[in-house]
Write a protein that holds these residues in place. Structure first.
Motif, PDB file in Angstrom:
ATOM      1  N   LYS A  26       0.833  -1.189   0.000  1.00  0.00           N
ATOM      2  CA  LYS A  26       0.000   0.000   0.000  1.00  0.00           C
ATOM      3  C   LYS A  26       0.879   1.254   0.000  1.00  0.00           C
ATOM      4  O   LYS A  26       1.870   1.331   0.721  1.00  0.00           O
ATOM      5  N   GLY A  27       0.524   2.213  -0.848  1.00  0.00           N
ATOM      6  CA  GLY A  27       1.240   3.491  -0.874  1.00  0.00           C
ATOM      7  C   GLY A  27       2.480   3.500  -1.742  1.00  0.00           C
ATOM      8  O   GLY A  27       3.081   4.551  -1.946  1.00  0.00           O
ATOM      9  N   GLU A  28       2.862   2.351  -2.259  1.00  0.00           N
ATOM     10  CA  GLU A  28       4.048   2.318  -3.121  1.00  0.00           C
ATOM     11  C   GLU A  28       3.723   2.857  -4.517  1.00  0.00           C
ATOM     12  O   GLU A  28       2.602   2.711  -5.005  1.00  0.00           O
ATOM     13  N   ILE A  29       4.752   3.452  -5.134  1.00  0.00           N
ATOM     14  CA  ILE A  29       4.614   3.838  -6.534  1.00  0.00           C
ATOM     15  C   ILE A  29       5.685   3.075  -7.299  1.00  0.00           C
ATOM     16  O   ILE A  29       6.863   3.393  -7.225  1.00  0.00           O
ATOM     17  N   VAL A  30       5.237   2.031  -7.974  1.00  0.00           N
ATOM     18  CA  VAL A  30       6.188   1.134  -8.625  1.00  0.00           C
ATOM     19  C   VAL A  30       6.232   1.434 -10.117  1.00  0.00           C
ATOM     20  O   VAL A  30       5.199   1.455 -10.783  1.00  0.00           O
ATOM     21  N   SER A  31       7.421   1.702 -10.642  1.00  0.00           N
ATOM     22  CA  SER A  31       7.566   1.920 -12.079  1.00  0.00           C
ATOM     23  C   SER A  31       8.041   0.627 -12.726  1.00  0.00           C
ATOM     24  O   SER A  31       9.048   0.067 -12.305  1.00  0.00           O
ATOM     25  N   LEU A  32       7.291   0.172 -13.717  1.00  0.00           N
ATOM     26  CA  LEU A  32       7.735  -0.990 -14.484  1.00  0.00           C
ATOM     27  C   LEU A  32       8.453  -0.455 -15.711  1.00  0.00           C
ATOM     28  O   LEU A  32       7.838   0.225 -16.531  1.00  0.00           O
ATOM     29  N   ILE A  33       9.747  -0.715 -15.805  1.00  0.00           N
ATOM     30  CA  ILE A  33      10.454  -0.231 -16.978  1.00  0.00           C
ATOM     31  C   ILE A  33      11.197  -1.375 -17.655  1.00  0.00           C
ATOM     32  O   ILE A  33      11.364  -2.456 -17.083  1.00  0.00           O
ATOM     33  N   MET A 154     -14.306   5.750  -9.544  1.00  0.00           N
ATOM     34  CA  MET A 154     -14.734   4.466  -8.991  1.00  0.00           C
ATOM     35  C   MET A 154     -14.110   4.205  -7.617  1.00  0.00           C
ATOM     36  O   MET A 154     -14.201   3.098  -7.093  1.00  0.00           O
ATOM     37  N   ASP A 155     -13.441   5.210  -7.068  1.00  0.00           N
ATOM     38  CA  ASP A 155     -12.787   5.095  -5.753  1.00  0.00           C
ATOM     39  C   ASP A 155     -11.862   3.882  -5.653  1.00  0.00           C
ATOM     40  O   ASP A 155     -11.996   3.064  -4.728  1.00  0.00           O
ATOM     41  N   PRO A 156     -10.906   3.764  -6.567  1.00  0.00           N
ATOM     42  CA  PRO A 156     -10.004   2.612  -6.505  1.00  0.00           C
ATOM     43  C   PRO A 156      -9.009   2.758  -5.351  1.00  0.00           C
ATOM     44  O   PRO A 156      -8.720   3.867  -4.911  1.00  0.00           O
ATOM     45  N   ASP A 157      -8.497   1.606  -4.873  1.00  0.00           N
ATOM     46  CA  ASP A 157      -7.442   1.629  -3.860  1.00  0.00           C
ATOM     47  C   ASP A 157      -6.082   1.684  -4.529  1.00  0.00           C
ATOM     48  O   ASP A 157      -5.062   1.873  -3.880  1.00  0.00           O
ATOM     49  N   MET A 158      -6.104   1.446  -5.835  1.00  0.00           N
ATOM     50  CA  MET A 158      -4.851   1.266  -6.537  1.00  0.00           C
ATOM     51  C   MET A 158      -5.053   1.659  -7.994  1.00  0.00           C
ATOM     52  O   MET A 158      -6.111   1.416  -8.569  1.00  0.00           O
ATOM     53  N   MET A 159      -4.032   2.306  -8.574  1.00  0.00           N
ATOM     54  CA  MET A 159      -4.160   2.713  -9.976  1.00  0.00           C
ATOM     55  C   MET A 159      -3.061   2.077 -10.812  1.00  0.00           C
ATOM     56  O   MET A 159      -1.896   2.066 -10.431  1.00  0.00           O
ATOM     57  N   LEU A 160      -3.479   1.553 -11.972  1.00  0.00           N
ATOM     58  CA  LEU A 160      -2.527   0.953 -12.897  1.00  0.00           C
ATOM     59  C   LEU A 160      -2.451   1.837 -14.145  1.00  0.00           C
ATOM     60  O   LEU A 160      -3.485   2.189 -14.718  1.00  0.00           O
ATOM     61  N   PHE A 161      -1.245   2.197 -14.528  1.00  0.00           N
ATOM     62  CA  PHE A 161      -1.064   3.066 -15.696  1.00  0.00           C
ATOM     63  C   PHE A 161      -0.260   2.324 -16.757  1.00  0.00           C
ATOM     64  O   PHE A 161       0.854   1.885 -16.495  1.00  0.00           O
ATOM     65  N   ASP A 162      -0.820   2.199 -17.944  1.00  0.00           N
ATOM     66  CA  ASP A 162      -0.106   1.512 -19.020  1.00  0.00           C
ATOM     67  C   ASP A 162       0.423   2.538 -20.023  1.00  0.00           C
ATOM     68  O   ASP A 162      -0.292   2.979 -20.903  1.00  0.00           O
ATOM     69  N   LYS A 181       1.617  12.594 -10.082  1.00  0.00           N
ATOM     70  CA  LYS A 181       2.442  12.925  -8.925  1.00  0.00           C
ATOM     71  C   LYS A 181       1.551  13.330  -7.742  1.00  0.00           C
ATOM     72  O   LYS A 181       1.765  12.903  -6.608  1.00  0.00           O
ATOM     73  N   ASP A 182       0.540  14.128  -8.070  1.00  0.00           N
ATOM     74  CA  ASP A 182      -0.399  14.576  -7.051  1.00  0.00           C
ATOM     75  C   ASP A 182      -1.130  13.384  -6.419  1.00  0.00           C
ATOM     76  O   ASP A 182      -1.327  13.326  -5.203  1.00  0.00           O
ATOM     77  N   LEU A 183      -1.475  12.416  -7.256  1.00  0.00           N
ATOM     78  CA  LEU A 183      -2.122  11.203  -6.756  1.00  0.00           C
ATOM     79  C   LEU A 183      -1.216  10.482  -5.766  1.00  0.00           C
ATOM     80  O   LEU A 183      -1.648  10.033  -4.700  1.00  0.00           O
ATOM     81  N   GLY A 184       0.054  10.372  -6.154  1.00  0.00           N
ATOM     82  CA  GLY A 184       1.035   9.703  -5.303  1.00  0.00           C
ATOM     83  C   GLY A 184       1.171  10.398  -3.964  1.00  0.00           C
ATOM     84  O   GLY A 184       1.237   9.760  -2.911  1.00  0.00           O
ATOM     85  N   LYS A 185       1.171  11.726  -3.997  1.00  0.00           N
ATOM     86  CA  LYS A 185       1.285  12.512  -2.764  1.00  0.00           C
ATOM     87  C   LYS A 185       0.144  12.210  -1.807  1.00  0.00           C
ATOM     88  O   LYS A 185       0.295  12.260  -0.589  1.00  0.00           O
ATOM     89  N   HIS A 186      -1.024  11.928  -2.386  1.00  0.00           N
ATOM     90  CA  HIS A 186      -2.182  11.623  -1.545  1.00  0.00           C
ATOM     91  C   HIS A 186      -2.216  10.160  -1.122  1.00  0.00           C
ATOM     92  O   HIS A 186      -3.239   9.676  -0.639  1.00  0.00           O
ATOM     93  N   GLY A 187      -1.133   9.438  -1.401  1.00  0.00           N
ATOM     94  CA  GLY A 187      -1.026   8.072  -0.887  1.00  0.00           C
ATOM     95  C   GLY A 187      -1.589   6.981  -1.764  1.00  0.00           C
ATOM     96  O   GLY A 187      -1.750   5.843  -1.319  1.00  0.00           O
ATOM     97  N   MET A 188      -1.908   7.305  -3.021  1.00  0.00           N
ATOM     98  CA  MET A 188      -2.445   6.278  -3.911  1.00  0.00           C
ATOM     99  C   MET A 188      -1.370   5.252  -4.265  1.00  0.00           C
ATOM    100  O   MET A 188      -0.243   5.616  -4.574  1.00  0.00           O
ATOM    101  N   GLY A 204       8.470   7.950  -8.451  1.00  0.00           N
ATOM    102  CA  GLY A 204       8.342   6.538  -8.094  1.00  0.00           C
ATOM    103  C   GLY A 204       9.146   6.200  -6.853  1.00  0.00           C
ATOM    104  O   GLY A 204      10.183   6.796  -6.581  1.00  0.00           O
ATOM    105  N   SER A 205       8.640   5.221  -6.102  1.00  0.00           N
ATOM    106  CA  SER A 205       9.385   4.824  -4.906  1.00  0.00           C
ATOM    107  C   SER A 205      10.260   3.615  -5.211  1.00  0.00           C
ATOM    108  O   SER A 205      11.218   3.340  -4.524  1.00  0.00           O
ATOM    109  N   ARG A 206       9.919   2.928  -6.287  1.00  0.00           N
ATOM    110  CA  ARG A 206      10.602   1.680  -6.561  1.00  0.00           C
ATOM    111  C   ARG A 206      10.584   1.407  -8.064  1.00  0.00           C
ATOM    112  O   ARG A 206       9.620   1.780  -8.741  1.00  0.00           O
ATOM    113  N   VAL A 207      11.627   0.771  -8.538  1.00  0.00           N
ATOM    114  CA  VAL A 207      11.679   0.435  -9.957  1.00  0.00           C
ATOM    115  C   VAL A 207      11.758  -1.073 -10.113  1.00  0.00           C
ATOM    116  O   VAL A 207      12.526  -1.739  -9.421  1.00  0.00           O
TER     117      VAL A 207
END
Lengths: 243, 227
Positions: A26-33, A154-162, A181-188, A204-207
């Motif tokens: 929860k709260g992580e921002i993971v970049s898939l590269i 839809m009030d998601p707990d998690m967002m996936l970006f392709d 970035k703003d979403l991430g700041k709010h803990g998404m 991102g917090s993690r790659v």
């Protein structure tokens, strides 16, 4: 929050994913590269269920996501929002109707409730004045912001970006990244397939670096960019950064 | 060529041809509408999860598209009364207009099946995925997102199907329906001049078909408003 175990996916002869395991808290921002064809989009699409993996399991909050268990599976998927490279807005509806549709049809909100929520989110992505416009009258950046707002309705707990910025003109990339970035700041919690290295590094917090359907490296963002461990990651980074 | 033009070109004869034209138009409209209903069913069958429904859909389309409409009309004209007689034992006094409309509807349904199917397939696949990620059911997706967009793609070919049906309604003259073509033949026989009534018939056909094209273009423009 989401756990992927031994995921495999083949498209005919092509092994898009070979035994991929991943855990996102929860709260992580993971970049898939990774290079194109590395399987990063396939992984993201499998997590949401847009692709059915050939093998392996996905758990949400330690509960198996099982397509056979239809009701439960539907509910689990509704906790995730998905943003596409090509926006996929509904061209025959206004921006407001795009945002209201699933709220009224899926969540059973009244039109007033849905509209209130939609306007709130349009304001958040800075597009309140476009509520009555049709998608085809918006710029790419605006379309993508609407698409993000639509998923957030839809009030998601998690967002996936392709690859959310890959189809955009260069001058529109930033406005979309700012919203994210703003979403991430709010803990998404976010999983982002991206070629925007600046975003992956700073926001991102993690790659998670993939190549040929395998996870090659998984590290905190700063560490990955300043000190990549594997040769493949080094090679990739040397190619994407022009010096 | 136009040996009896002055005798053919009277108010009475023009009204007679006009009545034939209205019959042609009426048969075409009915067949188009019934055909669209059959088309929705056919397209649903062809998109079905069930093999048997898909097979029925394919069979229907291939059989109808692969044989002449004239043959279909003639077969229906001879088959229906004999089935009726076999079942009830009575002789059927057949209404040729009804037979014509049924045959044309079945025929048009096969073409509509393909029109509707390709209209649905023509909608971007991303639209299905977007709906899936928003939690919409496949029925909601179809009704609220896919069909409204497919509709726009379907309108132009449906207009041309309508025009085809108006022209093809002339085939029912072979089973005795007095539509526009048959009406002109009746006048031709009466005045020993084929060309004059045929030319008038052609003008009537053109008035109908060109008007429909014109209306069709207008509708298309209005539908394109949100693009």
């Amino acid at each position: 929050m989401i756990r992927v175990e031994h995921l495999q996916k083949n498209f005919g002869q092509l092994h898009a994913l070979k035994d991929v395991s991943l855990e996102v808290d929860k709260g992580e921002i993971v970049s898939l590269i990774g290079p194109s064809g590395s399987g990063k989009s396939t992984l993201l699409r499998c997590i949401h269920g847009l692709e059915k993996p050939d093998r392996g399991n996905i758990y949400m909050n330690d509960e198996l996501m099982d397509p056979q268990n239809k009701e439960k599976y539907r509910e689990q998927r509704n906790h995730m929002g998905f943003v596409f490279q090509h926006f996929n807005l509904f061209p025959h509806m206004t921006v407001l109707d795009n945002l209201n549709l699933a709220q009224t049809e899926v969540l059973g909100r009244s039109k007033e409730e849905a509209t209130k929520k939609s306007l709130e989110l349009l304001k958040r992505v800075g597009l309140q004045e476009k509520k009555d416009a049709y998608p085809n009258n918006l710029s790419g950046g605006q379309k993508q912001r609407v698409a993000i707002a639509r998923a957030l309705c839809m009030d998601p707990d998690m967002m996936l970006f392709d690859e959310p910025t890959s189809a955009l003109d260069p001058e529109m990339i930033k406005e979309v990244l700012e919203v994210m970035k703003d979403l991430g700041k709010h803990g998404m919690t976010m999983i982002v397939v991206t070629h925007e290295m600046g975003f992956a590094r700073k926001v991102g917090s993690r790659v998670v670096f993939l190549d040929h359907g395998e996870i090659i490296e998984d590290a905190p963002s700063e560490e990955f960019f300043s000190n990549p461990k594997s040769d493949r990651a080094k090679d990739f980074l040397s190619k994407v950064f022009y010096e | 060529m136009f040996v009896a033009l002055d005798k053919v070109f009277t108010m009475e004869n023009v009204l007679y041809l006009g009545k034939g034209a209205l019959i042609s138009l009426g048969m075409a409209i009915l067949s188009l509408l019934i055909g669209l209903v059959l088309g929705v069913l056919g397209a649903s069958a062809k998109r079905s999860r069930f093999f048997i429904l898909r097979a029925i859909g394919n069979f229907y389309v291939e059989i109808i598209r692969g044989t002449p409409m004239l043959l279909q009309i003639l077969m229906l004209f001879s088959v229906v009364p004999s089935i009726y007689t076999a079942i009830t034992g009575n002789v059927l006094r057949i209404n040729v207009y009804l037979i014509g409309v049924i045959a044309m509807s079945i025929n048009s349904g096969a073409y509509s099946t393909e029109l509707i199917r390709s209209g649905i397939n023509g909608v971007d696949k991303g639209q299905w995925e977007a709906c899936e990620t928003l939690g919409l059911s496949s029925w909601q997706t179809m009704k609220l997102v896919i069909l409204p967009q497919a509709f726009k793609l379907i309108v132009p070919p449906v207009i041309s199907e309508f025009i085809t049906l108006i022209k093809d309604s002339s085939l029912t003259s072979c089973i005795g329906a007095i539509e526009l073509l048959k009406a002109s033949q009746v006048l031709g026989a009466r005045y020993y001049d084929a060309m004059s009534p045929y030319t008038l018939a052609a003008i009537f056909y053109l008035i109908m078909t060109i008007s429909i094209s014109y209306i069709g273009k207008h509708v298309e423009k209005r539908l394109a408003a949100s693009d």
